[in-house]
Scaffold this active site. Structure first.
Site, mmCIF file in Angstrom:
data_model
loop_
_atom_site.group_PDB
_atom_site.id
_atom_site.type_symbol
_atom_site.label_atom_id
_atom_site.label_comp_id
_atom_site.label_asym_id
_atom_site.label_seq_id
_atom_site.Cartn_x
_atom_site.Cartn_y
_atom_site.Cartn_z
ATOM 1 N N LYS A 257 -3.686 -12.899 -9.759
ATOM 2 C CA LYS A 257 -4.952 -13.140 -9.071
ATOM 3 C C LYS A 257 -5.964 -12.055 -9.420
ATOM 4 C CE LYS A 257 -6.666 -14.041 -4.372
ATOM 5 N NZ LYS A 257 -6.287 -14.075 -2.941
ATOM 6 N N LYS B 130 -9.994 -6.664 -7.053
ATOM 7 C CA LYS B 130 -10.901 -5.540 -7.278
ATOM 8 C C LYS B 130 -10.170 -4.220 -7.420
ATOM 9 C CE LYS B 130 -12.190 -5.415 -2.352
ATOM 10 N NZ LYS B 130 -13.335 -5.510 -1.433
ATOM 11 N N LYS C 282 0.821 -1.215 0.000
ATOM 12 C CA LYS C 282 0.000 0.000 0.000
ATOM 13 C C LYS C 282 0.852 1.260 0.000
ATOM 14 C CE LYS C 282 -4.498 -1.446 1.684
ATOM 15 N NZ LYS C 282 -5.633 -1.100 2.562
#
Length: 347
Positions: free
Chosen positions: A209, A212, A127
């Site tokens: 993977k 979203k 992040k």
């Protein structure tokens, strides 16, 4: 809450406790649904666990949001849990921010979490790279709040994917440290790695993977996509230069579609290969889109119904928060006493 209700909550504690949180960060993907939520529903319906499910709305604050957008995402996340089969009659469903004990224990556990532990967390590194202009303290210390989420309820099991074990492991480390100083206070949670639920990959890049956070809308299927959107995305899905619908090395795209079709229909890989023997990728992509659209449609319709009845969602979250607080306050009082704080007298 009445004395009878409190006694009922205490009786339920005899079961093992399973706890799952989901962040309100947009519509969940087909991968989230097949890999996580279907398992949560199975765990709930087994009757073997006392289940808690919550929206991790406090965790969402580590990234900047438009307030109105975040509020909508919180409601949509709650609606999605219900639409996918989480039953507030069987489980405790609540918003993290509505149970004040999470933030209180989170601060205390901050004081028992080491800087080095936090700096090694994979999610902080990821992040930080994506939000270089907002590397805030909450982003760094979120594992202590996550540990509080888990430890408040003396949780036995946390259903997670293999890639999320680190979150449970640091909660165990913090609990062990606290228990070592003050004596047995927290139960040590175990990651509950479910066997079912295929690993669903991106439709645009099947080596990654499905996520979203992917900026390519054609790479993901969400539970709010329309039938037409789902079918179009599958028609555009990456495959390979071959034409045979068969699992194989170097056939990441086809392997992913077979896994999706298998997970949605319940058919084995061999059954899927036999069903599409002699047919090309075009037929197979269309069939994948159709079975996924059929699976997603009732979920999407239920989400829309819940979103049009926010008073009901408010009622569900309020009742869930009250029930969750009974568990949480008991643990927090124990922690206050252990560390030397004055325990507030409750009515």
């Amino acid at each position: 809450m009445s004395e009878l209700s409190q006694n009922n909550e205490v009786k339920k504690e005899k079961k093992k406790i399973s706890l799952s949180f989901i962040q309100p960060s947009g519509s969940i993907t087909l991968g989230n649904y097949l890999g996580a939520l279907t398992n949560w529903v199975t765990i709930q319906n087994s009757g073997d666990f006392n289940c808690l499910y919550a929206m991790a709305d406090l965790h969402a604050l580590t990234v900047r949001h438009e307030p109105a957008d975040l509020r909508k995402q919180i409601y949509q996340g709650l609606a999605t849990l219900l639409a996918c089969g989480i039953d507030p009659e069987k489980s405790i469903v609540f918003l993290q921010s509505h149970v004040h004990q999470h933030a209180e224990l989170g601060w205390i556990l901050d004081c028992y979490t080491m800087f080095g532990e936090l700096s090694r967390m994979t999610q902080f590194k990821d992040k930080s790279a994506k939000n270089a202009d907002n590397i805030n303290a909450g982003l760094f210390t979120y594992p202590a709040l996550m540990a509080a989420d888990i430890l408040l309820y003396q949780t036995d099991f946390v259903p997670v994917g293999q890639d999320q074990k680190q979150h449970v492991e640091i909660a165990r480390d913090i609990a062990n440290r606290f228990n070592g100083i003050y004596g047995k206070t927290f139960n040590l949670p175990e990651p509950y790695i479910t066997k079912s639920g295929a690993r669903i990959m991106s439709l645009a890049d099947p080596t990654k993977k499905m996520s979203k956070s992917d900026s390519n809308v054609n790479a993901i299927i969400t539970v709010t996509d329309t039938d037409n959107e789902i079918i179009k995305k599958f028609k555009r899905a990456v495959t390979d230069s071959g034409s045979e619908v068969r699992m194989g090395e170097g056939k990441d795209g086809v392997n992913n579609l077979i896994n999706i079709y298998s997970a949605v229909t319940g058919k084995s890989t061999e059954e899927v290969e036999r069903e599409f023997e002699g047919k090309g990728y075009g037929d197979f992509k269309l069939a994948c889109g159709e079975v996924v659209a059929d699976r997603i449609r009732p979920i999407r319709e239920k989400i829309n119904d819940y979103m049009n009845n926010r008073d009901y969602l408010d009622q569900i979250s309020a009742v869930g928060a009250e029930r969750a607080s009974i568990f949480a306050q008991r643990t927090l009082d124990k922690v206050y006493k252990k560390v030397g704080l004055v325990v507030k007298k409750h009515n």
